[in-house]
Motif scaffolding. Structure first.
Motif, short mmCIF file in Angstrom:
data_model
loop_
_atom_site.label_atom_id
_atom_site.label_comp_id
_atom_site.label_asym_id
_atom_site.label_seq_id
_atom_site.Cartn_x
_atom_site.Cartn_y
_atom_site.Cartn_z
N VAL A 229 0.84 -1.21 0.00
CA VAL A 229 0.00 0.00 0.00
C VAL A 229 0.87 1.25 0.00
O VAL A 229 0.60 2.22 -0.72
CB VAL A 229 -0.94 -0.01 1.22
N ALA A 230 1.94 1.24 0.79
CA ALA A 230 2.86 2.38 0.82
C ALA A 230 3.51 2.60 -0.54
O ALA A 230 3.73 3.74 -0.97
CB ALA A 230 3.93 2.18 1.90
N SER A 231 3.82 1.51 -1.24
CA SER A 231 4.41 1.63 -2.57
C SER A 231 3.44 2.29 -3.54
O SER A 231 3.84 3.10 -4.39
CB SER A 231 4.80 0.25 -3.10
N VAL A 232 2.15 1.96 -3.41
CA VAL A 232 1.14 2.57 -4.27
C VAL A 232 1.05 4.07 -4.00
O VAL A 232 0.97 4.89 -4.92
CB VAL A 232 -0.22 1.89 -4.07
N VAL A 233 1.08 4.44 -2.71
CA VAL A 233 1.02 5.86 -2.35
C VAL A 233 2.25 6.59 -2.88
O VAL A 233 2.16 7.69 -3.46
CB VAL A 233 0.90 6.03 -0.83
N ALA A 234 3.44 5.99 -2.68
CA ALA A 234 4.67 6.61 -3.14
C ALA A 234 4.72 6.71 -4.66
O ALA A 234 5.44 7.56 -5.21
CB ALA A 234 5.88 5.83 -2.63
N GLY A 235 3.96 5.85 -5.33
CA GLY A 235 3.93 5.92 -6.79
C GLY A 235 3.47 7.27 -7.31
O GLY A 235 3.84 7.67 -8.42
N PHE A 236 2.72 8.00 -6.49
CA PHE A 236 2.23 9.31 -6.93
C PHE A 236 3.39 10.25 -7.23
O PHE A 236 3.39 10.91 -8.28
CB PHE A 236 1.31 9.92 -5.87
N TYR A 237 4.36 10.35 -6.33
CA TYR A 237 5.41 11.34 -6.60
C TYR A 237 6.41 10.88 -7.64
O TYR A 237 7.03 11.69 -8.32
CB TYR A 237 6.09 11.84 -5.32
N TYR A 238 6.57 9.57 -7.83
CA TYR A 238 7.41 9.11 -8.94
C TYR A 238 6.72 9.37 -10.28
O TYR A 238 7.36 9.80 -11.25
CB TYR A 238 7.73 7.62 -8.79
N LEU A 239 5.44 9.09 -10.33
CA LEU A 239 4.70 9.34 -11.56
C LEU A 239 4.58 10.83 -11.85
O LEU A 239 4.51 11.24 -13.02
CB LEU A 239 3.31 8.71 -11.47
N ARG A 240 4.58 11.65 -10.81
CA ARG A 240 4.56 13.10 -11.02
C ARG A 240 5.85 13.56 -11.70
O ARG A 240 5.82 14.42 -12.59
CB ARG A 240 4.38 13.83 -9.69
N ILE A 241 6.98 12.99 -11.30
CA ILE A 241 8.24 13.32 -11.96
C ILE A 241 8.17 12.98 -13.45
O ILE A 241 8.56 13.76 -14.31
CB ILE A 241 9.41 12.57 -11.28
N ILE A 242 7.64 11.78 -13.74
CA ILE A 242 7.55 11.34 -15.14
C ILE A 242 6.59 12.25 -15.92
O ILE A 242 6.87 12.63 -17.06
CB ILE A 242 7.08 9.87 -15.19
N LYS A 243 5.49 12.59 -15.31
CA LYS A 243 4.51 13.45 -15.98
C LYS A 243 5.09 14.81 -16.29
O LYS A 243 4.91 15.37 -17.39
CB LYS A 243 3.28 13.56 -15.09
N VAL A 244 5.80 15.41 -15.35
CA VAL A 244 6.39 16.74 -15.57
C VAL A 244 7.41 16.70 -16.69
O VAL A 244 7.46 17.59 -17.55
CB VAL A 244 7.02 17.26 -14.26
N MET A 245 8.23 15.66 -16.75
CA MET A 245 9.26 15.57 -17.78
C MET A 245 8.67 15.41 -19.17
O MET A 245 9.13 16.02 -20.13
CB MET A 245 10.20 14.37 -17.49
N TRP A 246 7.64 14.58 -19.28
CA TRP A 246 7.14 14.20 -20.60
C TRP A 246 6.02 15.11 -21.12
O TRP A 246 5.89 15.29 -22.33
CB TRP A 246 6.64 12.75 -20.58
N PHE A 247 5.23 15.67 -20.22
CA PHE A 247 4.02 16.35 -20.69
C PHE A 247 3.94 17.84 -20.36
O PHE A 247 3.22 18.57 -21.03
CB PHE A 247 2.78 15.64 -20.11
N ASP A 248 4.66 18.31 -19.34
CA ASP A 248 4.58 19.74 -19.02
C ASP A 248 5.43 20.55 -20.00
O ASP A 248 6.50 20.08 -20.43
CB ASP A 248 5.08 19.99 -17.59
N PRO A 249 4.98 21.75 -20.38
CA PRO A 249 5.76 22.58 -21.29
C PRO A 249 7.05 23.08 -20.63
O PRO A 249 7.11 23.27 -19.42
CB PRO A 249 4.83 23.75 -21.61
N ALA A 250 8.07 23.27 -21.46
CA ALA A 250 9.36 23.74 -20.95
C ALA A 250 9.23 25.16 -20.43
O ALA A 250 8.51 25.98 -21.00
CB ALA A 250 10.41 23.67 -22.06
N PRO A 251 9.91 25.50 -19.33
CA PRO A 251 9.85 26.86 -18.80
C PRO A 251 10.57 27.84 -19.74
O PRO A 251 11.42 27.45 -20.53
CB PRO A 251 10.58 26.75 -17.45
#
Length: 480
Positions: free
Chosen positions: A410-432
């Motif tokens: 369960v803790a791994s699932v919760v921690a998955g949020f911030y790892y997936l957030r890193i991936i999302k920012v790199m791949w989908f957020d526009p460059a500053p």
């Protein structure tokens, strides 16, 4: 005389590092800061030589059982020394980019490695304490190594003060254990504990575990970790996240399995409680973090909880799982920190998650490597992190702690949020709207891509020799 010769042969790795570190200190003192690159190179070679001595050296006991050279120590020290060498390589490149030339950095790591080697080979409470303090004193200085940075100075001071507190807990526990058993040797303590179990001895054991838990930044003894990870220089944090944790985990396994094997029911409950708290603190504490290094601090707290779960099982399979998990964890951590060291804009390092926005357009290969490493630490199959967690959860389930393993999932699932957030920012957020990332240094790119490669396509090949080696280390504990 034969006993002295055998003792020198067994302790040759630590002696080599201690003497070599002092020689390099003299070289740096006389040659000045211009010798920094030479000292770094020689320090790496010294650690590689110590690793060779560990792997090829004899097995046995020395100094009246205070020093143990067995398969568990060999495995632990090989990982420790090689990890320290990688940290020196990363630090040398960092100092070059920061226009800092300080020969003390690799020497401190060499001396810390000697202490960590002593921790892995401890056979009594005195050698345990000497090893911990020898490596800790060097790490206190390394935390504040960038003395012109206020955050680094604060990190070093916090680490030192809280480290002194943990040493007090550890010494108090050791004094209680000695007072009840009349011996410092793990073998004698185990014999006494099996024949004369007592509440006072258990109290001493609990204090000892608390002191050791601080060294691995397990919750609730983690209070130093986020601030030190955020304030210390990135290559120093890479060292903190790898070699010292392996040394402390091997020491915990050796102490509990060697000196208190008959008290498993008592100390396993303490470790399970620490693991559960670490799961919760690491998973939920990381959700609100914006600084990447601070986020990795909470990630390390959760992952140490997983490793302690393997030891709590109290079986050979549990120790094997812990060794396998920690080795794969070290690879992922070095890849993470190498990528952080390879990314900067206008000479300023990238520190926050949002700074990674648009990275896929500027550094597609680096983005892919960081994605692989993030998913590996998360435990996504078939990456290396998955096999590490599979091993510790399997050992816990076999020992009957399947509910604790479920909490870890369960803790791994919760921690998955911030790892997936890193991936999302790199791949989908526009460059500053700022300057593109600077050119990445060769040594950081090589280490980052190598770790990412091991985490995915090469992990199966690596496990074919790593898993049997870990199994032999767990089974061969105490040989000699």
């Amino acid at each position: 005389m034969p006993d002295l010769i055998q003792a020198l042969q067994l302790s040759a790795p630590e002696a080599t590092l201690a003497v070599g570190g002092l020689v390099l200190l003299m070289v740096g003192a006389f040659a000045g800061e211009k010798s920094a690159r030479l000292v770094s190179t020689l320090s790496v070679l010294l650690l590689v030589a110590a690793t060779a001595l560990v792997v090829t050296g004899p097995l046995g006991r020395a100094f009246n059982g205070a020093y143990v050279a067995d398969p568990l120590a060999v495995f632990g020290k090989a990982v420790i020394f090689l990890s320290s060498a990688v940290a020196i390589v990363l630090g040398d490149g960092w100092m070059k980019r920061q226009r800092i030339a300080r020969f003390e950095y690799p020497i401190l790591i060499v001396l810390a490695s000697a202490g960590m080697g002593m921790m892995a080979s401890s056979g009594d409470l005195i050698s345990l304490y000497i090893g911990i303090e020898l490596h800790s004193l060097a790490l206190y200085v390394l935390a504040a190594f960038h003395r012109d940075d206020l955050r680094a100075s604060e990190a070093g001071l916090k680490y030192f003060v809280l480290g002194a507190l943990s040493s007090g807990l550890l010494l108090y526990g050791a004094s209680l254990i000695y007072g009840f058993t009349g011996s410092m040797r793990f073998e004698d303590i185990a014999a006494y504990a099996a024949a004369n179990p007592s509440t006072g001895l258990i109290f001493g054991l609990v204090f000892l575990i608390c002191g050791l838990a601080f060294k691995v930044s397990a919750a609730p003894f983690h209070m130093w970790t986020p601030d030190v990870y955020e304030g210390a220089p990135t290559p120093v944090v890479a060292l903190f996240a790898t070699a010292p944790k392996v040394a402390a985990m091997v020491l915990i396994a050796r102490t509990l399995e060697g000196a208190f094997a008959g008290s498993h029911d008592q100390w396993s409950q303490v470790l399970i409680l620490i693991s559960l708290i670490s799961f919760a603190v690491g998973a939920f504490g990381g959700l609100v973090q914006k600084d990447i290094q601070r986020l990795l601090a909470y990630s390390s707290i959760a992952n140490i909880g997983y490793a302690l779960l393997g030891i709590a099982a109290g079986t050979t399979l549990g120790v094997q799982a812990m060794l396998l998990f920690m080795t794969l964890y070290v690879v992922d951590q070095f890849g993470f920190f190498a990528i952080l060291l390879s990314l900067s804009r206008n000479g300023r390092p990238i520190r926050t998650i949002q700074d990674l926005a648009g990275l896929r357009k500027e550094r597609p290969v680096t983005t892919l490597a960081l994605t692989v490493l993030s998913l590996s630490v998360l435990g996504m199959p078939p990456l290396s992190g998955f096999w590490g967690k599979w091993a510790v959860f399997g050992a816990a389930a076999e020992a009957g702690y399947w509910m604790v393993g479920a909490a870890g999932l369960v803790a791994s699932v919760v921690a998955g949020f911030y790892y997936l957030r890193i991936i999302k920012v790199m791949w989908f957020d526009p460059a500053p709207e700022q300057a593109p990332t600077d050119r990445a240094p060769l040594e950081a790119k090589t280490i980052a891509w190598g770790c990412a490669a091991f985490s995915f396509p090469l992990v199966i090949v690596g496990l074919t020799w790593l898993e049997p080696w870990a199994a032999a280390a767990a089974v061969g504990y105490g040989v000699g």
